[in-house]
Design a protein around this motif. Structure first.
Motif, PDB file in Angstrom:
ATOM      1  N   MET A  41      17.881 -36.422 -13.703  1.00 23.70           N
ATOM      2  CA  MET A  41      19.142 -35.464 -13.375  1.00 23.70           C
ATOM      3  C   MET A  41      19.087 -35.298 -12.163  1.00 23.70           C
ATOM      4  O   MET A  41      17.920 -34.877 -11.401  1.00 23.70           O
ATOM      5  CB  MET A  41      19.068 -34.297 -14.104  1.00 23.70           C
ATOM      6  CG  MET A  41      20.416 -33.712 -14.582  1.00 23.70           C
ATOM      7  SD  MET A  41      20.612 -32.101 -14.965  1.00 23.70           S
ATOM      8  CE  MET A  41      19.878 -32.040 -17.030  1.00 23.70           C
ATOM      9  N   ALA A  54      25.201 -28.791 -14.476  1.00 25.32           N
ATOM     10  CA  ALA A  54      24.784 -28.483 -15.531  1.00 25.32           C
ATOM     11  C   ALA A  54      24.667 -26.982 -15.806  1.00 25.32           C
ATOM     12  O   ALA A  54      24.879 -26.282 -16.804  1.00 25.32           O
ATOM     13  CB  ALA A  54      23.746 -29.295 -16.110  1.00 25.32           C
ATOM     14  N   SER A  55      23.695 -26.264 -14.824  1.00 21.55           N
ATOM     15  CA  SER A  55      23.479 -24.813 -14.709  1.00 21.55           C
ATOM     16  C   SER A  55      24.809 -24.124 -14.887  1.00 21.55           C
ATOM     17  O   SER A  55      25.051 -23.149 -15.290  1.00 21.55           O
ATOM     18  CB  SER A  55      22.774 -24.609 -13.513  1.00 21.55           C
ATOM     19  OG  SER A  55      21.357 -25.479 -13.584  1.00 21.55           O
ATOM     20  N   PHE A  93      14.313 -21.632 -17.512  1.00 22.78           N
ATOM     21  CA  PHE A  93      13.541 -22.362 -16.356  1.00 22.78           C
ATOM     22  C   PHE A  93      12.698 -23.619 -17.084  1.00 22.78           C
ATOM     23  O   PHE A  93      12.173 -24.279 -16.338  1.00 22.78           O
ATOM     24  CB  PHE A  93      12.748 -21.616 -15.720  1.00 22.78           C
ATOM     25  CG  PHE A  93      13.331 -20.486 -14.689  1.00 22.78           C
ATOM     26  CD1 PHE A  93      14.561 -20.805 -14.276  1.00 22.78           C
ATOM     27  CD2 PHE A  93      12.611 -19.414 -14.236  1.00 22.78           C
ATOM     28  CE1 PHE A  93      15.381 -20.046 -13.422  1.00 22.78           C
ATOM     29  CE2 PHE A  93      13.253 -18.513 -13.518  1.00 22.78           C
ATOM     30  CZ  PHE A  93      14.567 -18.882 -12.974  1.00 22.78           C
ATOM     31  N   THR A  94      12.722 -23.606 -18.165  1.00 22.44           N
ATOM     32  CA  THR A  94      12.038 -24.771 -18.894  1.00 22.44           C
ATOM     33  C   THR A  94      12.957 -25.921 -19.694  1.00 22.44           C
ATOM     34  O   THR A  94      12.507 -26.641 -20.534  1.00 22.44           O
ATOM     35  CB  THR A  94      10.940 -24.320 -20.191  1.00 22.44           C
ATOM     36  OG1 THR A  94      11.852 -23.482 -21.215  1.00 22.44           O
ATOM     37  CG2 THR A  94      10.027 -23.402 -19.600  1.00 22.44           C
ATOM     38  N   GLN A  95      14.154 -25.637 -19.316  1.00 25.44           N
ATOM     39  CA  GLN A  95      15.184 -26.597 -19.805  1.00 25.44           C
ATOM     40  C   GLN A  95      15.417 -27.805 -19.180  1.00 25.44           C
ATOM     41  O   GLN A  95      15.815 -28.786 -19.503  1.00 25.44           O
ATOM     42  CB  GLN A  95      16.674 -26.061 -19.857  1.00 25.44           C
ATOM     43  CG  GLN A  95      16.806 -24.655 -20.902  1.00 25.44           C
ATOM     44  CD  GLN A  95      16.188 -25.217 -22.298  1.00 25.44           C
ATOM     45  OE1 GLN A  95      16.563 -26.024 -22.789  1.00 25.44           O
ATOM     46  NE2 GLN A  95      15.377 -24.361 -22.771  1.00 25.44           N
ATOM     47  N   GLY A  96      14.990 -27.974 -17.755  1.00 27.68           N
ATOM     48  CA  GLY A  96      15.010 -29.357 -17.186  1.00 27.68           C
ATOM     49  C   GLY A  96      15.533 -28.974 -15.660  1.00 27.68           C
ATOM     50  O   GLY A  96      14.668 -29.338 -14.454  1.00 27.68           O
ATOM     51  N   PRO A  97      16.681 -28.249 -15.305  1.00 31.03           N
ATOM     52  CA  PRO A  97      16.937 -28.076 -14.000  1.00 31.03           C
ATOM     53  C   PRO A  97      16.045 -27.227 -13.136  1.00 31.03           C
ATOM     54  O   PRO A  97      15.356 -26.395 -14.024  1.00 31.03           O
ATOM     55  CB  PRO A  97      18.186 -27.285 -14.127  1.00 31.03           C
ATOM     56  CG  PRO A  97      18.916 -27.899 -15.569  1.00 31.03           C
ATOM     57  CD  PRO A  97      17.782 -27.951 -16.263  1.00 31.03           C
ATOM     58  N   SER A  98      15.618 -27.544 -11.976  1.00 31.31           N
ATOM     59  CA  SER A  98      14.849 -26.609 -11.248  1.00 31.31           C
ATOM     60  C   SER A  98      15.250 -25.367 -10.983  1.00 31.31           C
ATOM     61  O   SER A  98      16.472 -24.949 -11.378  1.00 31.31           O
ATOM     62  CB  SER A  98      14.572 -27.401  -9.840  1.00 31.31           C
ATOM     63  OG  SER A  98      15.933 -27.224  -9.108  1.00 31.31           O
ATOM     64  N   ARG A  99      14.226 -24.498 -10.634  1.00 27.67           N
ATOM     65  CA  ARG A  99      14.597 -23.234 -10.553  1.00 27.67           C
ATOM     66  C   ARG A  99      15.782 -22.897  -9.186  1.00 27.67           C
ATOM     67  O   ARG A  99      16.716 -22.117  -9.537  1.00 27.67           O
ATOM     68  CB  ARG A  99      13.496 -22.383 -10.052  1.00 27.67           C
ATOM     69  CG  ARG A  99      12.526 -22.146 -11.185  1.00 27.67           C
ATOM     70  CD  ARG A  99      11.553 -21.225 -10.765  1.00 27.67           C
ATOM     71  NE  ARG A  99      10.257 -21.128 -11.678  1.00 27.67           N
ATOM     72  CZ  ARG A  99       9.351 -19.991 -11.699  1.00 27.67           C
ATOM     73  NH1 ARG A  99       9.295 -19.202 -10.692  1.00 27.67           N
ATOM     74  NH2 ARG A  99       8.249 -20.266 -12.446  1.00 27.67           N
ATOM     75  N   THR A 133      19.030 -24.110 -11.061  1.00 31.53           N
ATOM     76  CA  THR A 133      19.421 -22.923 -11.909  1.00 31.53           C
ATOM     77  C   THR A 133      19.713 -21.693 -11.217  1.00 31.53           C
ATOM     78  O   THR A 133      21.202 -21.330 -11.713  1.00 31.53           O
ATOM     79  CB  THR A 133      18.364 -22.400 -12.907  1.00 31.53           C
ATOM     80  OG1 THR A 133      17.546 -23.723 -13.335  1.00 31.53           O
ATOM     81  CG2 THR A 133      18.482 -21.621 -13.839  1.00 31.53           C
ATOM     82  N   GLY A 161      12.511 -31.677 -18.397  1.00 29.63           N
ATOM     83  CA  GLY A 161      13.517 -32.040 -19.175  1.00 29.63           C
ATOM     84  C   GLY A 161      13.024 -32.732 -20.774  1.00 29.63           C
ATOM     85  O   GLY A 161      13.661 -33.004 -21.625  1.00 29.63           O
ATOM     86  N   ARG A 213      23.790 -27.169 -22.661  1.00 28.99           N
ATOM     87  CA  ARG A 213      24.404 -27.341 -21.277  1.00 28.99           C
ATOM     88  C   ARG A 213      23.603 -27.408 -20.083  1.00 28.99           C
ATOM     89  O   ARG A 213      23.514 -28.261 -19.262  1.00 28.99           O
ATOM     90  CB  ARG A 213      25.387 -26.224 -21.150  1.00 28.99           C
ATOM     91  CG  ARG A 213      26.548 -26.381 -22.053  1.00 28.99           C
ATOM     92  CD  ARG A 213      27.903 -25.703 -21.368  1.00 28.99           C
ATOM     93  NE  ARG A 213      29.117 -25.590 -22.172  1.00 28.99           N
ATOM     94  CZ  ARG A 213      29.287 -26.113 -23.359  1.00 28.99           C
ATOM     95  NH1 ARG A 213      28.201 -26.251 -24.270  1.00 28.99           N
ATOM     96  NH2 ARG A 213      30.420 -25.746 -24.126  1.00 28.99           N
ATOM     97  N   TYR A 214      22.267 -26.603 -20.088  1.00 28.22           N
ATOM     98  CA  TYR A 214      21.531 -26.720 -19.060  1.00 28.22           C
ATOM     99  C   TYR A 214      20.705 -27.982 -18.969  1.00 28.22           C
ATOM    100  O   TYR A 214      20.407 -28.412 -18.163  1.00 28.22           O
ATOM    101  CB  TYR A 214      20.329 -25.418 -19.169  1.00 28.22           C
ATOM    102  CG  TYR A 214      20.617 -24.375 -18.472  1.00 28.22           C
ATOM    103  CD1 TYR A 214      20.615 -24.299 -17.102  1.00 28.22           C
ATOM    104  CD2 TYR A 214      20.984 -23.231 -19.246  1.00 28.22           C
ATOM    105  CE1 TYR A 214      20.927 -23.179 -16.403  1.00 28.22           C
ATOM    106  CE2 TYR A 214      21.179 -21.925 -18.389  1.00 28.22           C
ATOM    107  CZ  TYR A 214      21.075 -22.113 -16.894  1.00 28.22           C
ATOM    108  OH  TYR A 214      21.492 -21.005 -16.223  1.00 28.22           O
TER     109      TYR A 214
END
Lengths: 286, 301
Positions: free
Chosen positions: A1, A9-10, A110-116, A119, B76, B102-103
């Motif tokens: 991403m 996304a966030s 914070f554990t979904q993927g996008p950086s902090r 986010t 991810g 969505r995230y």
């Protein structure tokens, strides 16, 4: 991403949870109610009965009516934002960002993927979009009510021009966003909404006014008070045409010119968002 | 493709003077179910938080899927449930998962799959705050499953579940591992770890005491013998198994010899005139091993 996609996304994720958040609707409703009461209901009663309400005294009836007509709707929609609207926006920011620490949602997010950073950016962008919607909604509501007033009082309807609407609503979004980000910052620092809401309200509603009082007594203090967030917000509203002073809307000033006030608001906005991002990025989520 | 999914070297986290995690070096291999075992407050959750990048180590380092923990490219591919599920109380279970989807930038279809896997489809429309502890926990696992991660980190996943729920959860973890996903789960429930984990790391007071397969930890099978008279039986046992390989336990002996020697031992006992009441293969439970390891020595004296 990519970073842009991560922020998008966030933002989408935050918009979904904000849209279904009852607290957001309660705050929006409270703001709209205050706006309608102070701009239309009280003024209209004062206008029709001729009684001397605190606002009615000394103001010519024509001026009172002019404030309730469609041409004034853009300003009507935003003139309350420097003070009581700002307080509501600050609560919104503190609740939206601070509650996540109590709910434990930030650790999940914070554990979904996008950086902090992505986010945080997404959350703040989503909140600003919510503010854009709230300001737009206020304007539409005020336009409707003012048209009703004009029709009832048999006034010729003069619609506000785009040249009046755009700066007023843009300024309103800027003012509201600045307060919201201030709330988000305190909510982040306190890791919870309660302290942010409490401190924010005391600041917006009391401390700034007290400092202005002190500045009248102490020379040199006015350099500080002239550049407080509330002064910048009030000056922008004043510059856009909101009636300030002792008879006007509380929190509206003419201390700074419109351009300086706008730049100062942008500066506060950037600083609040920046500190929030740095703190979120560096913090241990234990 | 590396065979090591997670590795830590001298991973340490201090809060003031107290080391919550002290010099932990562990390795998790691709496709295994790794049990992280220890009493409450041993440092399990803090270690897992460091693997997810939620907490920064004071010293030492960790590598997850070949990168730093918390790197967006890693997060991810990792699904996690750490120290209880954290969700928006006012949203439904389904909407909570949709927010997380969505995230991750994935659609809503995986949300339904995840809900189905933890048996929450029917209650998906209800607000998270109305869920029982077990349902909240299951939603946490569903959220970890979103996006089909390579590595699942589950902190006490059976917490709050009833016996049926626990058994469902164990089956789910075994299924996930069979599907090629690597699972790291922490637990203070030994039976759970014993049943489903390939390898186990035992942690106590922040230190990793040992890391081994379940079988290695439990040691070789031994034979339990109860026979009379005791002195005759003991002499026979020591002759057959060796002097050092006999341990007096409860009301019998434990012989460190394979179960296949049961007939030989029985025959020797009978020939020596002993009456055999009981002879059976005996394995130490992980529980016994665990308590031996985690009980401070002074407490044993």
């Amino acid at each position: 991403m990519t970073t842009v996609n991560a922020v998008l996304a966030s933002t989408r994720a935050e918009l979904l949870r904000l849209r279904k958040w009852p607290a957001l609707w309660v705050m929006t409703g409270a703001w709209l109610l205050l706006n309608v009461m102070f701009v239309y209901v009280f003024n209209y009663l004062s206008y029709t009965t001729g009684s001397t309400t605190p606002r009615g005294e000394g103001i010519p009836k024509e001026a009172l009516l002019a404030e309730m007509l469609p041409a004034a709707a853009p300003i009507s929609a935003v003139q309350g934002l420097p003070m009581f609207g700002g307080a509501i926006m600050m609560i919104l920011g503190a609740l939206a960002i601070g509650s996540g620490y109590g709910w434990g949602t930030w650790k999940t997010v914070f554990t979904q993927g996008p950086s902090r950073l992505a986010t945080t950016a997404g959350s703040l962008v989503a909140l600003v979009l919510a503010i854009v919607a709230i300001v737009a909604l206020t304007f539409v509501l005020d336009l409707g009510l003012s048209t009703l007033v004009a029709a009832t009082e048999s006034q010729t309807i003069v619609w506000p021009g785009l040249g009046d609407i755009a700066p007023a609503l843009g300024g309103g979004v800027l003012i509201a966003s600045m307060w919201m980000l201030g709330g988000a910052l305190i909510g982040t620092l306190a890791k919870g909404p309660a302290l942010g809401v409490g401190l924010g309200l005391v600041w917006v509603l009391a401390v700034e006014n007290l400092l202005r009082g002190v500045a009248n007594l102490l020379g040199g203090m006015d350099v500080v008070t002239d550049h407080l967030p509330g002064t910048a917000a009030g000056s922008l509203a004043g510059g856009l045409g909101a009636g300030g002073g002792t008879d006007g809307t509380p929190g509206v000033f003419t201390t700074l010119d419109t351009a300086s006030a706008s730049w100062l608001l942008v500066a506060y906005l950037v600083v609040f968002a920046g500190i929030t991002a740095v703190v979120v990025r560096r913090r241990d989520l234990a | 493709m590396t065979a090591t999914i997670v590795s830590t070297e001298h991973l340490t986290k201090r809060y003031g003077d107290r080391a919550a995690v002290d010099d932990v070096s562990l390795t998790v291999r691709r496709g295994e179910v790794y049990g992280f075992l220890g009493p409450n407050g041993a440092g399990k959750t803090t270690t897992l938080r460091m693997l997810l990048g939620l907490v920064r180590p004071t010293s030492g380092r960790a590598t997850v899927l070949g990168r730093h923990p918390g790197d967006p490219a890693v997060n991810g591919r990792v699904g996690a449930l750490v120290e209880g599920p954290g969700f928006y109380p006012y949203l439904s279970g389904r909407d909570n998962l949709r927010v997380m989807a969505r995230y991750q930038g994935i659609g809503d279809a995986p949300v339904e799959e995840a809900l189905a896997r933890v048996d929450l489809l029917e209650r998906g429309k209800d607000a998270f705050r109305s869920y029982s502890l077990g349902m909240k926990q299951r939603l946490g696992v569903a959220s970890a499953l979103l996006g089909d991660p390579d590595l699942l980190i589950l902190d006490e996943p059976t917490n709050g579940l009833d016996p049926a729920g626990m058994s469902d959860m164990r089956r789910l973890v075994v299924d996930l591992a069979a599907g090629g996903q690597t699972v790291v789960l922490s637990s203070h429930m030994l039976t759970e770890v014993q049943e489903i984990c390939d390898r186990v790391g035992v942690i106590s007071n922040g230190r990793l005491l040992t890391e081994a397969t379940v079988a290695e930890l439990r040691g070789a099978t031994s034979l339990f013998v109860r026979a009379e008279p005791a002195d005759v039986a003991l002499a026979v046992a020591m002759r057959v198994a060796g002097d050092d390989a006999v341990q007096v336990v409860d009301d019998g002996f434990r012989l460190e010899t394979g179960a296949k020697n049961a007939p030989v031992v029985t025959q020797a006992l009978v020939e020596a005139g002993a009456r055999v009441h009981e002879i059976r293969p005996s394995e130490r439970t992980l529980e016994e091993v665990f308590f031996e390891m985690t009980t401070p020595e002074e407490a044993l004296r």
